[in-house]
Write an enzyme that holds these catalytic residues in place. Sequence first.
Site, PDB file in Angstrom:
ATOM      1  N   ASP A  96       0.874  -1.171   0.000  1.00 47.54           N
ATOM      2  CA  ASP A  96       0.000   0.000   0.000  1.00 47.54           C
ATOM      3  C   ASP A  96       0.911   1.221   0.000  1.00 47.54           C
ATOM      4  OD1 ASP A  96      -1.596   2.160   0.596  1.00 47.54           O
ATOM      5  OD2 ASP A  96      -2.665   1.190   2.254  1.00 47.54           O
ATOM      6  N   HIS A  97       0.917   1.958  -1.101  1.00 48.06           N
ATOM      7  CA  HIS A  97       1.896   3.042  -1.244  1.00 48.06           C
ATOM      8  C   HIS A  97       1.671   4.185  -0.264  1.00 48.06           C
ATOM      9  CE1 HIS A  97       5.231   4.983  -3.025  1.00 48.06           C
ATOM     10  NE2 HIS A  97       5.135   4.439  -4.228  1.00 48.06           N
ATOM     11  N   ARG A  98       0.558   4.171   0.413  1.00 44.46           N
ATOM     12  CA  ARG A  98       0.345   5.219   1.411  1.00 44.46           C
ATOM     13  C   ARG A  98       1.166   4.932   2.667  1.00 44.46           C
ATOM     14  NH1 ARG A  98      -5.959   4.551   1.924  1.00 44.46           N
ATOM     15  NH2 ARG A  98      -5.131   2.450   2.241  1.00 44.46           N
TER      16      ARG A  98
END
Lengths: 383, 328
Positions: free
Chosen positions: A355-357
Amino acid sequence: MPTNVIMPALEMAQETGKVLKWLKVPGDSVTKGELLVEIETDKVTVEIEAPASGILRDVTARAGDVVPVGQTIALIFAPGEAGAPAPAPSAAPAPAAVKAAPDVLAHVARQATTARAAASPKARRLAAERGLDIRVLHGSGPGGAILAADVAGAPSAARPEAHGVGTVWRIMAERMTASWTTAPHFYLVREVTVSRLVSWLPQARKQTGARITYTDLLVRLVAATLARHPGVNASWKDGAIVRNADINIGLAVAIDDGLVVPVLHRADTLSLAELAARRGDLVTRAQAGKLRPADIQGGGFTISNLGMLGVDAFNAIVNPPQAAILAVGRIADRVVALNGQPAVQPTLVLTLSCDHRALDGARGAQFLGALAELIEEPLALLV
Amino acid sequence: MSERELTYGEAVREAIAEEMRRDPRVFLIGEDVAEAGHPFKTLVGLVQEFGTERIIDTPISEPGYAGIGVGAAMTGMRPIVDVMFGDFITLTMDQMVNQAAKAHYMSGGKIKVPIVFRTTLGATRRSAAQHSQSLHAWVSHIPGLKVALPSGPYEAKGLMKTAIRDDSPVVIFEDKMMYRVKGPVPAEDYTIPFGVAEVKRAGTDVTIVATSSMVAVALGAAKMLEETGISAEVIDPRTTWPLDKQALIDSAKKTSRALVVDEGYERYGVTAEIASVIAEGAFYHLDAPVKRIGAMDVPVPFSPVLEDLTVPSEKTVFEAAKTLCGKA
């Protein structure tokens, strides 16, 4: 009569709005529909259009002023009209004069699509019985209302498939949809030589007397790697990255009803034999439908292994709210370059979905690299 | 069953005569009911058979003789109080609503009021605003009163006999335009139970609930609908109270559309009550809003052209049903 420019109500509960910036100055000639002033609420910023054509005058709210909704903030005089004092403020905002900024438009559009469709009670009931989303049906009734016949005439392809899904499947569908539509995914792929792992397995079985599997070995190694890379054992929550206190590793398990992810809590503290025993118990109970809520709660990282089904490599969907999931392919003899020569070695393809967040490529890669090294030389566990 | 046919008026007379022969406590009181045989000629011959002791002419005073009737009923008789025009029940309201409907309840069940108020409904007789109303909703509103609306000769006899035998006050509204309509009426003794609707015509696409005069209108509309490929079910509640709610709900569930037709005023009317019963009971089976057609909310005009416009017709029912079925 001059036209009032008023502070618009952009939200139900909005009481005031802040003037951010006038795009015109008093005395300017404005055309109806021309952008006049930027307004900010606690949620959005919008540009307000001129409600009429004429000369802008009597600007009573300056940039930075917070003004009650409905209050007149300026007047527009028709050409030739005398600049009379401002009349009493209008109570009702003029929605037509509001040009919403994109985020407001998106909000409005979303409301439109989630609004209740016009449908007869019978059509609604039939759609529900057949598992059809009534909002996607075409209505032939008055005003486009959906009638029973529209439900009956809906693509029947859904019907043979629409054997009702159980709770497990529904939750899987909802969670995967939530993840896929909200978590920006990226994938890191790495092929790992597993000669040592392969030779390690019989030894581990012999030493523990337990029925150790590759999954158990991987859990052990992933737990050790997570301990050194706590950033991967984390979640994106309300605009912040939250690191998990414990190393709890979930295992994706296919059962008749769908997919469940029982969790090996504090996997880093368990011996291989303990891991194997607990994993065996969880998988058995998962397949029997006997998991307890505690068995599936608290996971911080997930391993999904499809190697036993012959899959070489795959991209998994992050199991929310976790930051990453490791997709494990099969162990197979593959040709690799070794000291400038082709060699045949057992390898395994690992794919880390992130999850790039909560994670970026470098941090994910460092974790995957460390895990790969540990798999290729498990003795590093001792270091 | 006999194939014999009687007019609606003859059926009423036969019912009254048979019940008067059967039970000496039954008598009839009203204006122009004896020698005149009633302005609509429905009672011709009764005074000759039963005499002026049991067919009693009164002065023009509806409140007075209605009170006589209620008192007689309380003291053991079974009176039929004849109110010539339904419009005149406005004059008998206190006796009906405050006396007849309440005595049984307020006496703790000691007093019974086995009275029949016989009156009329229906427009298009060119009788103008004070003689053309259909006010059955007024009394259907009152707990303690039963209300019967015979839709044909068979019902006129069967419902009248049930009314006379019932121990509660019953108001029976005859459609004054139907007195000459003929239909099969058995010579044998029979009654029609209150609170039991009758499906007059089975259908699958739309339910038309119709009362009294509107049953024939609905059946005519159903025939027209059939030619356009719409199968209408026509159902007659026969009594507005007790009301056979389940039959109406079941029919609406079956067809998923309902149209309610009644000659009373639309607003706050019988159509409203029946529509709400259906909407509540068949909600999840309805594919269209329940539609009502009643009399136009105006005093009934004397002008024939205008009067005809104020009441539901085969054509208006046909059009409304077609619209409900999405075929307008």
